[in-house]
Design an enzyme around this catalytic site. Structure first.
Site, mmCIF file in Angstrom:
data_model
loop_
_atom_site.group_PDB
_atom_site.id
_atom_site.type_symbol
_atom_site.label_atom_id
_atom_site.label_comp_id
_atom_site.label_asym_id
_atom_site.label_seq_id
_atom_site.Cartn_x
_atom_site.Cartn_y
_atom_site.Cartn_z
ATOM 1 N N THR A 111 49.172 36.990 -31.014
ATOM 2 C CA THR A 111 48.741 35.788 -29.989
ATOM 3 C C THR A 111 49.931 35.187 -29.628
ATOM 4 O O THR A 111 50.352 34.500 -28.512
ATOM 5 C CB THR A 111 47.760 34.860 -30.588
ATOM 6 O OG1 THR A 111 46.738 35.991 -31.168
ATOM 7 C CG2 THR A 111 47.410 33.920 -29.988
ATOM 8 N N ASP A 180 43.123 31.446 -24.971
ATOM 9 C CA ASP A 180 44.338 30.851 -25.310
ATOM 10 C C ASP A 180 45.605 30.562 -24.783
ATOM 11 O O ASP A 180 46.809 30.842 -24.819
ATOM 12 C CB ASP A 180 44.890 31.916 -26.637
ATOM 13 C CG ASP A 180 43.984 32.089 -27.635
ATOM 14 O OD1 ASP A 180 42.839 31.669 -27.605
ATOM 15 O OD2 ASP A 180 44.309 32.838 -28.558
ATOM 16 N N ASP A 201 38.773 29.275 -25.810
ATOM 17 C CA ASP A 201 39.654 28.631 -26.903
ATOM 18 C C ASP A 201 41.109 28.177 -26.316
ATOM 19 O O ASP A 201 41.999 28.372 -26.703
ATOM 20 C CB ASP A 201 39.816 29.110 -27.904
ATOM 21 C CG ASP A 201 38.495 29.617 -28.828
ATOM 22 O OD1 ASP A 201 37.380 28.685 -28.790
ATOM 23 O OD2 ASP A 201 38.491 30.622 -29.745
ATOM 24 N N ARG A 221 34.298 34.302 -16.733
ATOM 25 C CA ARG A 221 34.363 35.295 -17.397
ATOM 26 C C ARG A 221 33.911 36.546 -16.551
ATOM 27 O O ARG A 221 33.058 36.212 -15.665
ATOM 28 C CB ARG A 221 33.406 34.936 -18.527
ATOM 29 C CG ARG A 221 33.790 34.110 -19.775
ATOM 30 C CD ARG A 221 34.745 34.472 -20.430
ATOM 31 N NE ARG A 221 34.671 35.884 -21.112
ATOM 32 C CZ ARG A 221 33.798 36.034 -22.333
ATOM 33 N NH1 ARG A 221 33.299 35.043 -22.705
ATOM 34 N NH2 ARG A 221 33.725 37.094 -22.826
ATOM 35 N N TRP A 271 38.238 25.955 -35.636
ATOM 36 C CA TRP A 271 39.220 27.189 -35.946
ATOM 37 C C TRP A 271 39.560 26.841 -37.221
ATOM 38 O O TRP A 271 40.352 26.181 -37.562
ATOM 39 C CB TRP A 271 39.980 27.367 -34.931
ATOM 40 C CG TRP A 271 40.844 28.718 -35.246
ATOM 41 C CD1 TRP A 271 40.383 29.912 -35.873
ATOM 42 C CD2 TRP A 271 42.372 28.821 -34.972
ATOM 43 N NE1 TRP A 271 41.596 30.599 -36.105
ATOM 44 C CE2 TRP A 271 42.761 30.311 -35.503
ATOM 45 C CE3 TRP A 271 43.423 27.951 -34.404
ATOM 46 C CZ2 TRP A 271 43.895 30.605 -35.279
ATOM 47 C CZ3 TRP A 271 44.660 28.583 -34.478
ATOM 48 C CH2 TRP A 271 45.066 29.828 -34.759
ATOM 49 N N THR A 274 42.972 32.512 -40.775
ATOM 50 C CA THR A 274 42.917 33.138 -41.995
ATOM 51 C C THR A 274 44.099 33.174 -42.510
ATOM 52 O O THR A 274 45.286 33.195 -41.986
ATOM 53 C CB THR A 274 42.579 34.869 -41.529
ATOM 54 O OG1 THR A 274 41.381 34.706 -40.928
ATOM 55 C CG2 THR A 274 42.674 35.686 -42.838
#
Length: 370
Positions: A111, A180, A201, A221, A271, A274
């Site tokens: 990303t 993003d 996002d 989209r 968000w 992780t």
């Protein structure tokens, strides 16, 4: 010529730089017609390499002439101004995508590695240009689930404010992408009088971001999302708990492209990235995102719930933890327009809505950006 209705009046022209035009150090020019001109380069990357060789600690100004520059560049030097010739005249673009862009990033993170422009220095100003990640997101989004050609990581960043960035100012510019678009992964970033466009996002990260007097444009989209509660999400903050300000939208317009349905876009979702901890790898519980929408105009594409949940990595390794907006630091004040009406989903009645205190935090030791 591409037109941006909200920022179209902000297009401005700059004359070619001459040697010594910067306040200190060098004045450099990027042009597709350099010929033998001194301190003139055919690419922004080459001009930045020259700026990096400058031992002067003062400001370097790089003026970018009209044209389309297909480059993937990083501003690592502090005290740099990159001045384009206007959003419809100067475009920096590239098409890297997270699925295959890990080799561009120090930790192999696709990303972040996909960014067209990475800023990793302090005191950086970018103005008068379009920065775009033009990866064909819609073509991938159109493919059905299970299609072998469909990639699972279609994030494609236009602008990354990286971990060493601080006091970054984006002015009178356009940041274009789909998923993003703008990744705030540094300290402080201010976007003013600009356009930011995307769908999933598209403004996200743990940095301190103030977006004011700008257009926030939700894009279409290609996938069929009629069975989903939301088509897309504007912001995905991952602000750490010890940071009071996350992503703030002030006096901005929330608009949409043709084809974005009514009541289909959420303002934000929380968000929790992780992270690896001594007892395992799971969603960071301290990433309690902060976002505020203050005195913004909202079109009818904004969904009545306004906020959405977001899944994160559980201790089992599955994406089964559900993070609720009611437990995040989300706040809205002074909204107007057809999308301002909302249902009561149990959001806290108070939050970060005082723009004076927000600006005091954002602009501490940064007076020239006020």
């Amino acid at each position: 010529m591409t037109r941006f209705p909200f920022v179209g009046a902000l297009v401005f022209a700059v004359s070619a730089a001459t040697p010594g035009a910067a306040m200190a150090g060098q004045g450099l020019t990027v042009s597709q017609t350099c010929s033998a001109a001194r301190n003139c380069f055919s690419s922004l990357g080459a001009a930045l390499e020259q700026a990096n060789r400058d031992s002067d600690t003062g400001w370097v100004t790089i003026r970018v002439g009209p044209g389309s520059y297909r480059e993937k560049v990083t501003i690592a030097r502090s005290k740099v101004r990159v001045i384009g010739s206007g959003v419809s005249r100067t475009k920096l673009h590239f098409d890297a995508v997270a699925q295959t862009a890990g080799h561009y990033h120090r930790d192999g993170w696709g990303t972040a590695g996909s960014a067209t422009l990475t800023i990793d220095g302090s005191d950086v100003v970018v103005s008068g240009m379009t920065i775009e990640n033009d990866y064909d997101y819609l073509a991938n989004d159109r493919l059905p689930a299970g299609d072998k050609a469909r990639i699972g990581n279609p994030q494609a960043v236009a602008l990354l404010a990286d971990i060493h960035s601080d006091r970054v100012s984006i002015r009178k510019s356009a940041l274009l992408g789909y998923q993003d678009t703008l990744f705030a992964n540094g300290k402080r970033l201010v976007v003013s009088d600009s356009l930011v466009a995307g769908n999933i996002d598209f403004i996200f990260g743990n940095g301190m971001v103030l977006i004011e007097r700008s257009e926030i444009r939700s894009r279409v989209r290609a996938a069929d999302t009629r069975g989903e509660p939301f088509q897309s999400f504007i912001a995905a903050p991952s602000t750490l708990l010890d940071q009071p300000v996350g992503i703030v939208f002030y006096r901005s317009r929330l608009t949409r492209e043709a084809g974005v349905p009514d009541r289909s876009v959420a303002l934000a979702r929380p968000w929790h990235p992780t992270k690896r901890f001594p007892d395992g790898r799971y969603a960071n519980p301290r990433a309690v995102g902060q976002v505020s929408f203050i005195d913004c105009i909202m079109d009818a594409h904004i969904a009545p719930d306004h906020w959405a949940t977001m899944n994160g990595t559980a201790r089992s390794g599955t994406m089964s933890d559900v993070f609720r907006p009611q437990d995040a630091r989300f706040f809205e004040r002074g909204s107007t327009g057809p999308g301002a009406k909302h249902r009561d989903i149990g959001m806290p009645a108070t939050g970060l809505g005082d723009i004076r205190s927000i600006k005091k935090t954002v602009f501490e030791d940064w007076p020239e950006a006020r």
